[in-house]
Motif scaffolding. Structure first.
Motif, mmCIF file in Angstrom:
data_model
loop_
_atom_site.group_PDB
_atom_site.id
_atom_site.type_symbol
_atom_site.label_atom_id
_atom_site.label_comp_id
_atom_site.label_asym_id
_atom_site.label_seq_id
_atom_site.Cartn_x
_atom_site.Cartn_y
_atom_site.Cartn_z
ATOM 1 N N THR A 30 55.408 44.229 40.098
ATOM 2 C CA THR A 30 54.096 43.588 40.247
ATOM 3 C C THR A 30 53.015 44.426 39.580
ATOM 4 O OG1 THR A 30 54.859 42.757 42.381
ATOM 5 C CG2 THR A 30 52.508 42.592 41.932
ATOM 6 N N LYS A 31 53.163 45.741 39.662
ATOM 7 C CA LYS A 31 52.150 46.657 39.109
ATOM 8 C C LYS A 31 51.935 46.424 37.621
ATOM 9 C CE LYS A 31 55.313 49.792 40.095
ATOM 10 N NZ LYS A 31 55.913 51.066 40.510
ATOM 11 N N ALA A 91 49.890 38.468 38.546
ATOM 12 C CA ALA A 91 48.734 39.050 39.228
ATOM 13 C C ALA A 91 47.542 38.110 39.080
ATOM 14 C CB ALA A 91 48.400 40.420 38.637
ATOM 15 N N ASP A 92 46.641 38.196 40.042
ATOM 16 C CA ASP A 92 45.417 37.407 39.997
ATOM 17 C C ASP A 92 44.466 38.063 39.003
ATOM 18 O OD1 ASP A 92 42.987 36.150 40.425
ATOM 19 O OD2 ASP A 92 43.328 35.871 42.569
ATOM 20 N N SER A 94 50.369 39.263 47.945
ATOM 21 C CA SER A 94 50.229 39.219 46.484
ATOM 22 C C SER A 94 51.189 38.237 45.826
ATOM 23 C CB SER A 94 50.439 40.616 45.889
ATOM 24 O OG SER A 94 51.778 41.040 46.059
ATOM 25 N N GLN A 95 52.392 38.056 46.398
ATOM 26 C CA GLN A 95 53.424 37.283 45.722
ATOM 27 C C GLN A 95 53.871 36.018 46.460
ATOM 28 O OE1 GLN A 95 54.501 37.937 42.520
ATOM 29 N NE2 GLN A 95 52.780 39.353 42.627
ATOM 30 N N TYR A 127 41.956 41.396 39.184
ATOM 31 C CA TYR A 127 42.206 42.526 38.288
ATOM 32 C C TYR A 127 41.479 42.284 36.961
ATOM 33 C CZ TYR A 127 45.479 43.973 41.802
ATOM 34 O OH TYR A 127 46.025 44.380 43.002
ATOM 35 N N GLU A 144 49.346 43.769 37.036
ATOM 36 C CA GLU A 144 48.031 44.260 37.464
ATOM 37 C C GLU A 144 47.441 45.219 36.437
ATOM 38 O OE1 GLU A 144 49.266 43.927 42.222
ATOM 39 O OE2 GLU A 144 49.106 45.886 41.241
#
Length: 410
Positions: free
Chosen positions: A323-324, A200-201, A18-19, A205, A327
């Motif tokens: 990160t959440k 985030a992408d 993710s990162q 999402y 998202e």
């Protein structure tokens, strides 16, 4: 620009997928020649094969060494020496102009080649890693001499990274303020400091990209009925997280919305959530605990009306960028967090994203915050995504690209 990106966090880990990987693929599309060096858990062959193909298609040249977990300290030393040897070969073969080092372990390699070959070096520090380790007792400096020695070693190296790197990247403005304070106190920090949060992408999402039938299947599999209000927790469980206090928030929510359920999406230590709910007298049928795969997480978020996370405030957490958060905001889900975690106090705002920050861990505060957030949710959440574009992957890639361009022109 010919860049060697070094990370001790592997692509086989969720954080690498993710990162790390999406950014490098994006930077390759910007015209940079990216070589990646990582430490991988080679038992995850399916993930390795998948990303070999992805990187090859994107023109990213991927090399890795085998990650070793034990014995503690010695295994990490072995891995770093192995990576340094491989880095030396890649620097020569690919005419590397810039070393982009993710966190402290990788920066040991970057600093070495900055000193020996004069190659520019980015210290992408992520967080105050030695202090984060001390706070959660990964480095038990009070009771373990070896841990104390390792902690002191990395605090010394931290100063050297900050003083000798060509550019510093902090995840948060709060972390940058700490560094500026150290500079005023005498630390010889000369390099620019950029703030690039975890992103985030937004294509992944995105509610409009979800399969409606798959979403309904997920709803049914979790036993969510009708319009039950779903509070969500997304992330890890463990010593850095305030599980009991989150259960107190849920109990307060139940007084306002008796049909509510608490959906906890975590890939570790599920018993901690179950035990906390039991301690707080919450009925078992009100708690849903699930291990979510990468593909399932957007669907699990989409089932949620509100998300919650409480992290123990500390010195190190000033540099924390969950990160959440990116998202959840991308999926138009408002968030309640707690104060003094990175830039959360500035990010979570009622007027911007129907979100709020808890200033104290009391039932009165929980009631007050919920009384403000719930009416905003009733007004609609569809504006949250558009107000959060600075946390999109595209924005993160652009920010890194600007750093690369600034170093290329110097």
């Amino acid at each position: 620009m010919n860049v060697l990106y070094i990370t001790y966090d592997g692509i086989t880990d969720h954080i690498g997928q993710s990162q790390v990987a999406p950014y490098l693929i994006g930077l390759g599309k910007k015209g940079h020649q990216i070589t990646l060096l990582s430490a991988e858990k080679i038992d995850r062959a399916d993930i390795i094969d998948k990303y070999k193909m992805k990187f090859a298609e994107a023109g990213v040249e991927w090399h890795f060494v085998t990650y070793h977990k034990s014995p503690p300290v010695l295994s990490s030393m072995y891995d770093i020496l192995h990576m340094r040897k491989r880095a030396k070969e890649l620097i020569q073969k690919n005419k590397i102009e810039l070393l982009h080092c993710r966190s402290y372990m990788a920066s040991l390699i970057g600093l070495h080649f900055k000193r020996t070959q004069g190659i520019k070096f980015i210290f992408d520090m992520r967080d105050f890693w030695p202090d984060a380790g001390r706070e959660i007792k990964r480095f038990d400096v009070e009771n373990n001499f070896l841990h104390k020695s390792v902690y002191k070693y990395f605090k010394k190296k931290e100063k050297e990274f900050l003083e000798e790197s060509s550019h510093i990247i902090s995840l948060t403005e709060a972390g940058k303020l700490v560094l500026q304070g150290w500079k005023k106190e005498g630390m010889k920090i000369k390099s620019p400091i950029s703030v690039i949060p975890c992103c985030a992408d937004f294509d992944v999402y995105d509610r409009s990209n979800l399969d409606p039938q798959a979403l309904e299947n997920m709803r049914q599999s979790l036993g969510i009925i009708g319009n039950e209000f779903i509070l969500n927790y997304l992330g890890s469980l463990g010593p850095a997280y305030l599980t009991d206090e989150m259960m107190d928030v849920f109990r307060t929510l139940l007084q306002k919305k008796p049909d509510a359920k608490f959906l906890i999406v975590a890939n570790n230590d599920h018993h901690l959530a179950v035990e906390a709910a039991t301690r707080k007298g919450i009925a078992p049928e009100k708690i849903i605990v699930k291990r979510g795969t990468k593909n399932e997480v957007p669907y699990l978020i989409a089932l949620s009306n509100l998300s919650l996370f409480f992290i123990i405030p500390s010195f190190a957490k000033q540099a924390c960028s969950p990160t959440k958060l990116a998202e959840l905001l991308a999926m138009n889900v408002p968030v309640i967090g707690n104060t003094k975690i990175g830039d959360v106090d500035d990010i979570l705002r009622l007027d911007l994203n129907n979100s709020a920050v808890v200033k104290s861990f009391t039932n009165e505060e929980y009631d007050s915050v919920l009384s403000k957030v719930l009416p905003k949710i009733n007004e609609g959440n569809n504006h949250i995504r558009e107000s959060s574009l600075r946390f999109s992957l595209e924005c993160g890639i652009d920010s890194y690209n600007k750093v690369y361009q600034s170093l290329n022109s110097n």
